[in-house]
Design a protein around this motif. Structure first.
Motif, PDB file in Angstrom:
ATOM      1  N   UNK A  70       0.811  -1.215   0.000  1.00  0.00           N
ATOM      2  CA  UNK A  70       0.000   0.000   0.000  1.00  0.00           C
ATOM      3  C   UNK A  70       0.844   1.264   0.000  1.00  0.00           C
ATOM      4  N   UNK A  71       2.052   1.187   0.575  1.00  0.00           N
ATOM      5  CA  UNK A  71       2.907   2.362   0.684  1.00  0.00           C
ATOM      6  C   UNK A  71       3.951   2.453  -0.422  1.00  0.00           C
ATOM      7  N   UNK A  72       3.906   1.521  -1.360  1.00  0.00           N
ATOM      8  CA  UNK A  72       4.908   1.459  -2.417  1.00  0.00           C
ATOM      9  C   UNK A  72       4.361   2.067  -3.714  1.00  0.00           C
ATOM     10  N   UNK A  73       5.275   2.357  -4.655  1.00  0.00           N
ATOM     11  CA  UNK A  73       4.850   2.722  -6.005  1.00  0.00           C
ATOM     12  C   UNK A  73       3.985   1.615  -6.595  1.00  0.00           C
ATOM     13  N   UNK A  74       3.173   2.000  -7.570  1.00  0.00           N
ATOM     14  CA  UNK A  74       2.312   1.026  -8.238  1.00  0.00           C
ATOM     15  C   UNK A  74       2.310   1.316  -9.731  1.00  0.00           C
ATOM     16  N   UNK A  75       1.555   0.530 -10.474  1.00  0.00           N
ATOM     17  CA  UNK A  75       1.503   0.699 -11.924  1.00  0.00           C
ATOM     18  C   UNK A  75       0.747   1.970 -12.295  1.00  0.00           C
ATOM     19  N   UNK A  76       1.120   2.543 -13.409  1.00  0.00           N
ATOM     20  CA  UNK A  76       0.486   3.780 -13.860  1.00  0.00           C
ATOM     21  C   UNK A  76      -0.984   3.561 -14.187  1.00  0.00           C
ATOM     22  N   UNK A  77      -1.314   2.427 -14.778  1.00  0.00           N
ATOM     23  CA  UNK A  77      -2.703   2.197 -15.180  1.00  0.00           C
ATOM     24  C   UNK A  77      -3.606   1.865 -14.001  1.00  0.00           C
ATOM     25  N   UNK A  78      -3.031   1.544 -12.828  1.00  0.00           N
ATOM     26  CA  UNK A  78      -3.841   1.332 -11.644  1.00  0.00           C
ATOM     27  C   UNK A  78      -3.812  -0.100 -11.152  1.00  0.00           C
TER      28      UNK A  78
END
Length: 403
Positions: A70-78
Protein backbone atom coordinates in the motif's frame (compact mmCIF):
# COMPACT_ATOMS: atom_id res chain seq x y z
CA UNK A 1 0.07 37.96 -13.78
CA UNK A 2 -2.37 40.37 -15.43
CA UNK A 3 -4.63 39.19 -18.25
CA UNK A 4 -2.47 36.11 -18.75
CA UNK A 5 0.79 38.07 -18.95
CA UNK A 6 3.47 37.61 -16.30
CA UNK A 7 4.94 40.69 -14.66
CA UNK A 8 8.19 42.13 -15.97
CA UNK A 9 11.35 40.25 -14.99
CA UNK A 10 9.68 36.84 -14.64
CA UNK A 11 10.98 34.23 -17.13
CA UNK A 12 8.39 33.25 -19.77
CA UNK A 13 5.96 30.36 -19.44
CA UNK A 14 3.61 28.67 -21.89
CA UNK A 15 1.76 31.67 -23.31
CA UNK A 16 -1.40 29.77 -24.23
CA UNK A 17 -1.75 28.26 -20.75
CA UNK A 18 -1.00 31.56 -19.03
CA UNK A 19 -3.59 33.30 -21.18
CA UNK A 20 -6.38 31.06 -19.89
CA UNK A 21 -6.54 33.18 -16.74
CA UNK A 22 -8.37 32.42 -13.50
CA UNK A 23 -11.80 30.96 -12.96
CA UNK A 24 -14.61 33.21 -11.67
CA UNK A 25 -16.33 30.07 -10.37
CA UNK A 26 -13.30 29.28 -8.21
CA UNK A 27 -13.59 32.72 -6.64
CA UNK A 28 -17.30 32.17 -5.96
CA UNK A 29 -16.51 28.84 -4.30
CA UNK A 30 -14.01 30.67 -2.09
CA UNK A 31 -16.70 33.19 -1.15
CA UNK A 32 -19.10 30.34 -0.40
CA UNK A 33 -16.93 29.27 2.55
CA UNK A 34 -17.19 32.68 4.24
CA UNK A 35 -18.64 32.59 7.78
CA UNK A 36 -22.43 32.78 7.72
CA UNK A 37 -22.69 32.35 3.96
CA UNK A 38 -25.30 29.91 2.66
CA UNK A 39 -23.90 28.29 -0.46
CA UNK A 40 -25.91 27.06 -3.41
CA UNK A 41 -22.68 27.23 -5.42
CA UNK A 42 -20.68 24.17 -4.45
CA UNK A 43 -20.64 20.96 -6.44
CA UNK A 44 -19.34 19.01 -3.44
CA UNK A 45 -21.17 16.08 -1.83
CA UNK A 46 -22.40 16.44 1.75
CA UNK A 47 -19.57 16.02 4.28
CA UNK A 48 -21.87 14.67 6.96
CA UNK A 49 -22.98 11.76 4.74
CA UNK A 50 -19.49 10.35 4.18
CA UNK A 51 -18.90 6.85 5.57
CA UNK A 52 -15.95 8.05 7.64
CA UNK A 53 -15.90 5.03 9.93
CA UNK A 54 -16.10 2.57 7.05
CA UNK A 55 -13.35 4.27 5.08
CA UNK A 56 -11.17 4.43 8.21
CA UNK A 57 -11.61 0.69 8.70
CA UNK A 58 -10.62 0.06 5.10
CA UNK A 59 -7.41 2.07 5.45
CA UNK A 60 -6.55 0.34 8.72
CA UNK A 61 -7.19 -3.14 7.35
CA UNK A 62 -5.28 -2.45 4.13
CA UNK A 63 -2.29 -1.21 6.11
CA UNK A 64 -2.46 -4.18 8.47
CA UNK A 65 -2.73 -6.76 5.71
CA UNK A 66 -0.76 -5.16 2.86
CA UNK A 67 1.15 -2.26 4.37
CA UNK A 68 4.34 -2.54 2.28
CA UNK A 69 2.36 -2.83 -0.97
CA UNK A 70 0.00 0.00 0.00
CA UNK A 71 2.91 2.36 0.68
CA UNK A 72 4.91 1.46 -2.42
CA UNK A 73 4.85 2.72 -6.01
CA UNK A 74 2.31 1.03 -8.24
CA UNK A 75 1.50 0.70 -11.92
CA UNK A 76 0.49 3.78 -13.86
CA UNK A 77 -2.70 2.20 -15.18
CA UNK A 78 -3.84 1.33 -11.64
CA UNK A 79 -4.25 -1.60 -9.28
CA UNK A 80 -5.52 -4.60 -11.28
CA UNK A 81 -8.07 -5.65 -8.65
CA UNK A 82 -9.62 -2.19 -8.58
CA UNK A 83 -9.74 -2.07 -12.36
CA UNK A 84 -11.47 -5.47 -12.37
CA UNK A 85 -14.00 -4.23 -9.81
CA UNK A 86 -14.73 -1.17 -11.95
CA UNK A 87 -15.00 -3.40 -15.00
CA UNK A 88 -17.72 -5.44 -13.30
CA UNK A 89 -19.46 -2.23 -12.20
CA UNK A 90 -19.48 -0.91 -15.77
CA UNK A 91 -20.61 -4.23 -17.20
CA UNK A 92 -23.64 -4.06 -14.91
CA UNK A 93 -24.34 -0.57 -16.31
CA UNK A 94 -24.33 -1.93 -19.87
CA UNK A 95 -20.71 -1.36 -20.93
CA UNK A 96 -19.05 -4.80 -21.05
CA UNK A 97 -15.61 -4.22 -19.52
CA UNK A 98 -12.63 -6.00 -18.02
CA UNK A 99 -9.64 -4.64 -16.14
CA UNK A 100 -7.78 -4.28 -19.44
CA UNK A 101 -10.36 -1.76 -20.69
CA UNK A 102 -9.75 0.66 -17.81
CA UNK A 103 -7.10 3.08 -16.56
CA UNK A 104 -7.37 4.55 -13.06
CA UNK A 105 -7.05 8.33 -12.79
CA UNK A 106 -6.68 10.73 -9.87
CA UNK A 107 -10.30 11.79 -10.09
CA UNK A 108 -12.17 12.15 -13.36
CA UNK A 109 -10.70 15.63 -13.73
CA UNK A 110 -7.29 14.08 -14.36
CA UNK A 111 -9.02 11.85 -16.90
CA UNK A 112 -10.36 14.90 -18.71
CA UNK A 113 -6.89 16.43 -18.69
CA UNK A 114 -5.29 13.28 -20.08
CA UNK A 115 -7.88 13.06 -22.84
CA UNK A 116 -7.25 16.70 -23.65
CA UNK A 117 -3.54 15.96 -24.05
CA UNK A 118 -3.89 12.71 -26.01
CA UNK A 119 -7.02 13.03 -28.14
CA UNK A 120 -7.02 16.76 -28.76
CA UNK A 121 -4.46 19.19 -30.07
CA UNK A 122 -4.08 22.80 -31.12
CA UNK A 123 -7.16 23.83 -33.10
CA UNK A 124 -9.05 20.54 -32.66
CA UNK A 125 -12.79 21.12 -32.39
CA UNK A 126 -14.87 19.67 -29.55
CA UNK A 127 -18.65 19.76 -29.79
CA UNK A 128 -20.40 20.22 -26.45
CA UNK A 129 -23.76 20.76 -24.88
CA UNK A 130 -24.55 24.40 -24.24
CA UNK A 131 -24.22 25.08 -21.32
CA UNK A 132 -21.69 22.50 -20.12
CA UNK A 133 -19.15 21.62 -17.40
CA UNK A 134 -16.61 24.42 -17.13
CA UNK A 135 -13.74 22.30 -15.79
CA UNK A 136 -13.92 20.03 -18.83
CA UNK A 137 -13.55 23.09 -21.06
CA UNK A 138 -10.53 24.17 -19.02
CA UNK A 139 -8.94 20.73 -19.31
CA UNK A 140 -9.48 20.54 -23.06
CA UNK A 141 -8.36 24.14 -23.61
CA UNK A 142 -4.96 23.26 -22.13
CA UNK A 143 -4.45 21.14 -25.24
CA UNK A 144 -5.49 23.99 -27.50
CA UNK A 145 -9.00 22.74 -28.29
CA UNK A 146 -11.74 24.94 -29.71
CA UNK A 147 -15.39 24.54 -28.75
CA UNK A 148 -18.58 24.61 -30.73
CA UNK A 149 -22.01 24.41 -29.15
CA UNK A 150 -24.64 21.88 -30.16
CA UNK A 151 -28.28 22.85 -29.78
CA UNK A 152 -29.54 21.48 -26.47
CA UNK A 153 -33.10 21.12 -25.19
CA UNK A 154 -34.79 19.70 -22.10
CA UNK A 155 -33.61 16.21 -23.14
CA UNK A 156 -29.97 17.05 -23.88
CA UNK A 157 -28.22 17.26 -27.24
CA UNK A 158 -30.56 17.39 -30.23
CA UNK A 159 -29.51 14.55 -32.59
CA UNK A 160 -30.23 16.47 -35.80
CA UNK A 161 -28.23 19.42 -34.50
CA UNK A 162 -25.35 17.11 -33.57
CA UNK A 163 -25.30 15.65 -37.07
CA UNK A 164 -25.30 19.11 -38.64
CA UNK A 165 -22.52 20.31 -36.32
CA UNK A 166 -20.35 17.29 -37.14
CA UNK A 167 -20.76 17.92 -40.86
CA UNK A 168 -20.09 21.62 -40.47
CA UNK A 169 -17.17 21.62 -38.03
CA UNK A 170 -15.39 18.26 -38.61
CA UNK A 171 -14.78 17.87 -34.85
CA UNK A 172 -12.24 15.63 -33.20
CA UNK A 173 -14.62 14.80 -30.34
CA UNK A 174 -18.10 15.19 -28.89
CA UNK A 175 -18.21 15.82 -25.13
CA UNK A 176 -21.43 15.11 -23.25
CA UNK A 177 -22.80 14.53 -19.74
CA UNK A 178 -26.08 12.77 -20.58
CA UNK A 179 -27.09 11.88 -17.01
CA UNK A 180 -27.99 14.63 -14.50
CA UNK A 181 -25.89 17.06 -16.46
CA UNK A 182 -23.74 19.75 -14.87
CA UNK A 183 -24.96 22.50 -14.78
CA UNK A 184 -28.56 21.88 -15.91
CA UNK A 185 -29.47 18.60 -14.22
CA UNK A 186 -30.92 17.36 -17.53
CA UNK A 187 -30.96 13.63 -18.30
CA UNK A 188 -31.08 12.36 -21.87
CA UNK A 189 -33.78 9.67 -22.21
CA UNK A 190 -33.11 6.23 -23.68
CA UNK A 191 -34.59 6.88 -27.11
CA UNK A 192 -32.59 10.10 -27.51
CA UNK A 193 -29.41 8.26 -26.45
CA UNK A 194 -30.01 5.71 -29.20
CA UNK A 195 -30.48 8.50 -31.73
CA UNK A 196 -27.24 10.19 -30.64
CA UNK A 197 -25.43 6.85 -30.92
CA UNK A 198 -26.80 6.48 -34.46
CA UNK A 199 -25.29 9.85 -35.38
CA UNK A 200 -21.93 9.12 -33.76
CA UNK A 201 -21.72 5.69 -35.40
CA UNK A 202 -21.89 7.34 -38.82
CA UNK A 203 -18.91 9.63 -38.26
CA UNK A 204 -15.19 9.39 -37.47
CA UNK A 205 -15.34 11.25 -34.17
CA UNK A 206 -14.56 10.48 -30.54
CA UNK A 207 -17.35 10.28 -27.98
CA UNK A 208 -16.19 11.59 -24.58
CA UNK A 209 -18.95 10.62 -22.14
CA UNK A 210 -18.60 12.04 -18.63
CA UNK A 211 -20.68 10.21 -16.00
CA UNK A 212 -19.96 11.37 -12.43
CA UNK A 213 -23.57 11.68 -11.27
CA UNK A 214 -25.57 8.70 -12.53
CA UNK A 215 -25.55 6.85 -9.19
CA UNK A 216 -27.17 9.85 -7.48
CA UNK A 217 -30.60 8.98 -8.86
CA UNK A 218 -33.86 9.48 -7.00
CA UNK A 219 -36.77 7.78 -8.73
CA UNK A 220 -35.74 6.84 -12.25
CA UNK A 221 -34.24 3.56 -13.39
CA UNK A 222 -30.66 3.97 -14.63
CA UNK A 223 -30.14 4.48 -18.35
CA UNK A 224 -27.32 2.69 -20.16
CA UNK A 225 -24.52 5.06 -21.19
CA UNK A 226 -24.32 6.15 -24.81
CA UNK A 227 -20.90 4.47 -24.86
CA UNK A 228 -22.58 1.11 -24.26
CA UNK A 229 -23.61 0.99 -27.95
CA UNK A 230 -21.28 -1.65 -29.46
CA UNK A 231 -20.86 0.43 -32.62
CA UNK A 232 -18.97 3.02 -30.54
CA UNK A 233 -16.62 0.58 -28.79
CA UNK A 234 -13.58 1.69 -30.77
CA UNK A 235 -14.19 5.42 -30.52
CA UNK A 236 -15.69 6.14 -27.11
CA UNK A 237 -14.03 7.27 -23.89
CA UNK A 238 -16.19 6.87 -20.80
CA UNK A 239 -15.24 8.63 -17.55
CA UNK A 240 -16.45 7.78 -14.05
CA UNK A 241 -15.49 8.50 -10.47
CA UNK A 242 -16.00 7.56 -6.83
CA UNK A 243 -15.96 11.24 -5.86
CA UNK A 244 -19.73 11.67 -5.69
CA UNK A 245 -20.59 8.21 -4.30
CA UNK A 246 -17.81 7.55 -1.78
CA UNK A 247 -15.54 10.57 -1.20
CA UNK A 248 -13.84 13.11 -3.48
CA UNK A 249 -10.77 13.19 -1.23
CA UNK A 250 -9.82 9.70 -2.38
CA UNK A 251 -9.32 11.03 -5.93
CA UNK A 252 -10.34 7.78 -7.62
CA UNK A 253 -11.65 8.04 -11.17
CA UNK A 254 -11.32 6.05 -14.36
CA UNK A 255 -11.40 6.09 -18.14
CA UNK A 256 -12.86 3.17 -20.07
CA UNK A 257 -11.77 3.00 -23.71
CA UNK A 258 -10.15 1.01 -26.50
CA UNK A 259 -6.76 -0.52 -25.70
CA UNK A 260 -4.82 1.50 -28.28
CA UNK A 261 -5.81 4.82 -26.74
CA UNK A 262 -5.46 3.54 -23.16
CA UNK A 263 -1.82 2.72 -23.91
CA UNK A 264 -1.17 6.31 -24.96
CA UNK A 265 -3.14 7.68 -22.00
CA UNK A 266 -1.07 5.52 -19.66
CA UNK A 267 2.21 6.76 -21.14
CA UNK A 268 1.00 10.35 -20.85
CA UNK A 269 -0.10 9.86 -17.25
CA UNK A 270 3.28 8.32 -16.42
CA UNK A 271 5.00 11.46 -17.65
CA UNK A 272 2.66 13.76 -15.73
CA UNK A 273 2.00 12.06 -12.37
CA UNK A 274 3.47 8.54 -12.51
CA UNK A 275 0.52 6.91 -10.72
CA UNK A 276 -2.61 7.33 -8.62
CA UNK A 277 -2.02 6.82 -4.89
CA UNK A 278 -1.62 3.10 -4.14
CA UNK A 279 -3.05 3.23 -0.64
CA UNK A 280 -6.10 5.21 -1.79
CA UNK A 281 -6.79 2.69 -4.54
CA UNK A 282 -6.49 -0.27 -2.19
CA UNK A 283 -8.62 1.39 0.50
CA UNK A 284 -11.32 2.24 -2.04
CA UNK A 285 -11.24 -1.34 -3.32
CA UNK A 286 -11.47 -2.76 0.22
CA UNK A 287 -14.44 -0.50 1.03
CA UNK A 288 -16.18 -1.49 -2.21
CA UNK A 289 -15.64 -5.21 -1.57
CA UNK A 290 -16.94 -5.03 2.01
CA UNK A 291 -19.96 -2.79 1.48
CA UNK A 292 -23.14 -2.99 -0.59
CA UNK A 293 -22.92 0.16 -2.70
CA UNK A 294 -26.68 0.36 -3.31
CA UNK A 295 -27.40 -0.09 0.38
CA UNK A 296 -24.92 2.64 1.27
CA UNK A 297 -26.29 5.01 -1.37
CA UNK A 298 -29.99 4.62 -0.55
CA UNK A 299 -29.98 6.94 2.52
CA UNK A 300 -27.73 9.41 0.70
CA UNK A 301 -30.13 9.51 -2.24
CA UNK A 302 -33.09 9.95 0.11
CA UNK A 303 -31.45 12.89 1.88
CA UNK A 304 -30.40 14.53 -1.38
CA UNK A 305 -33.96 14.15 -2.68
CA UNK A 306 -35.28 15.90 0.46
CA UNK A 307 -32.85 18.73 -0.17
CA UNK A 308 -33.80 18.94 -3.84
CA UNK A 309 -37.50 19.09 -2.99
CA UNK A 310 -36.93 21.77 -0.37
CA UNK A 311 -35.04 23.89 -2.88
CA UNK A 312 -37.39 23.39 -5.81
CA UNK A 313 -40.52 23.88 -3.72
CA UNK A 314 -39.10 27.15 -2.41
CA UNK A 315 -37.89 28.64 -5.68
CA UNK A 316 -41.38 29.71 -6.79
CA UNK A 317 -41.41 31.89 -3.67
CA UNK A 318 -37.81 33.08 -3.96
CA UNK A 319 -37.43 33.95 -7.64
CA UNK A 320 -39.23 36.69 -9.60
CA UNK A 321 -42.60 35.95 -11.18
CA UNK A 322 -42.09 34.37 -14.58
CA UNK A 323 -38.98 32.42 -13.58
CA UNK A 324 -38.65 28.78 -14.60
CA UNK A 325 -36.68 25.94 -13.04
CA UNK A 326 -36.49 22.16 -13.26
CA UNK A 327 -36.85 19.29 -10.79
CA UNK A 328 -34.00 16.95 -11.76
CA UNK A 329 -34.40 13.22 -11.19
CA UNK A 330 -30.96 13.03 -9.61
CA UNK A 331 -27.54 14.62 -9.52
CA UNK A 332 -26.66 17.79 -7.66
CA UNK A 333 -28.04 20.82 -9.49
CA UNK A 334 -31.18 22.80 -10.25
CA UNK A 335 -31.13 25.08 -13.29
CA UNK A 336 -33.21 28.24 -13.15
CA UNK A 337 -34.03 31.00 -15.64
CA UNK A 338 -35.11 34.49 -14.62
CA UNK A 339 -37.45 36.54 -16.82
CA UNK A 340 -36.05 39.48 -18.77
CA UNK A 341 -34.55 41.86 -17.91
CA UNK A 342 -33.19 40.16 -14.77
CA UNK A 343 -29.48 39.37 -14.84
CA UNK A 344 -28.15 36.70 -12.48
CA UNK A 345 -24.65 38.19 -12.67
CA UNK A 346 -25.83 41.62 -11.53
CA UNK A 347 -27.99 40.14 -8.79
CA UNK A 348 -25.12 38.05 -7.45
CA UNK A 349 -23.34 40.86 -5.63
CA UNK A 350 -26.58 41.69 -3.81
CA UNK A 351 -27.10 38.03 -2.99
CA UNK A 352 -23.59 37.72 -1.56
CA UNK A 353 -24.16 40.82 0.55
CA UNK A 354 -27.35 39.15 1.84
CA UNK A 355 -25.43 35.97 2.70
CA UNK A 356 -26.33 33.58 -0.11
CA UNK A 357 -24.30 32.60 -3.18
CA UNK A 358 -25.06 30.75 -6.42
CA UNK A 359 -23.28 30.36 -9.76
CA UNK A 360 -24.54 32.56 -12.62
CA UNK A 361 -25.39 30.31 -15.55
CA UNK A 362 -23.55 32.47 -18.06
CA UNK A 363 -20.23 30.99 -16.86
CA UNK A 364 -21.17 27.59 -18.30
CA UNK A 365 -21.97 28.56 -21.88
CA UNK A 366 -19.77 27.81 -24.86
CA UNK A 367 -21.72 30.31 -26.96
CA UNK A 368 -24.56 32.81 -26.55
CA UNK A 369 -24.66 32.96 -22.73
CA UNK A 370 -28.07 33.67 -21.21
CA UNK A 371 -27.65 36.28 -18.44
CA UNK A 372 -30.84 35.31 -16.61
CA UNK A 373 -29.75 31.75 -15.84
CA UNK A 374 -28.30 30.38 -12.62
CA UNK A 375 -27.14 27.05 -11.21
CA UNK A 376 -28.14 26.12 -7.68
CA UNK A 377 -26.62 23.14 -5.88
CA UNK A 378 -28.76 21.42 -3.26
CA UNK A 379 -26.64 18.50 -2.01
CA UNK A 380 -24.10 20.07 0.35
CA UNK A 381 -26.55 22.23 2.33
CA UNK A 382 -28.98 20.96 4.97
CA UNK A 383 -32.74 21.30 4.55
CA UNK A 384 -32.82 23.96 7.26
CA UNK A 385 -30.05 25.99 5.61
CA UNK A 386 -31.70 25.62 2.20
CA UNK A 387 -34.91 27.06 3.66
CA UNK A 388 -32.98 30.00 5.09
CA UNK A 389 -31.11 30.47 1.80
CA UNK A 390 -34.40 30.52 -0.08
CA UNK A 391 -35.64 33.31 2.20
CA UNK A 392 -32.45 35.26 1.53
CA UNK A 393 -32.93 34.82 -2.23
CA UNK A 394 -36.52 36.01 -1.83
CA UNK A 395 -35.24 39.17 -0.17
CA UNK A 396 -32.71 39.69 -2.95
CA UNK A 397 -35.27 39.58 -5.74
CA UNK A 398 -38.14 41.20 -3.82
CA UNK A 399 -36.53 44.04 -1.91
CA UNK A 400 -32.79 44.42 -2.44
CA UNK A 401 -32.08 43.96 -6.15
CA UNK A 402 -33.02 46.73 -8.53
CA UNK A 403 -33.21 45.84 -12.22
Amino acid sequence: MVNGVLRSGVPPVNARVASLGGSPIRELLRISTSPGMISFASGSPANELFDVAGVARSYAEVLAAEGPRALQYSSTEGEPELRARIGAFLTAKGIWSTAEDIIITSGSQQGLGLIGQVVLEEGAVVLTENPTFVSALQAFALGGAQFRAVETDEHGMVPEALEAAIVRHSPRAVYTIPTFQNPTGVTTPRERRNELADVLARHDVWLIEDDPYSEIRFRTEPHSPIASDPRLAGKSLYLGTLSKILAPGLRIGWIRGPQEILDVLTTTKQGMSLQTSTIDQLAALHWWEHNDLEEKLDPVRAEYMRRRDTMVDGLAHALPEGSTFNRPDGGMFVWASLPEPYDANHALSVAIADGVVYIPGSHFYVADPVPGTLRLSFVSTSVERIEEGIERLHAVFTYDYQI
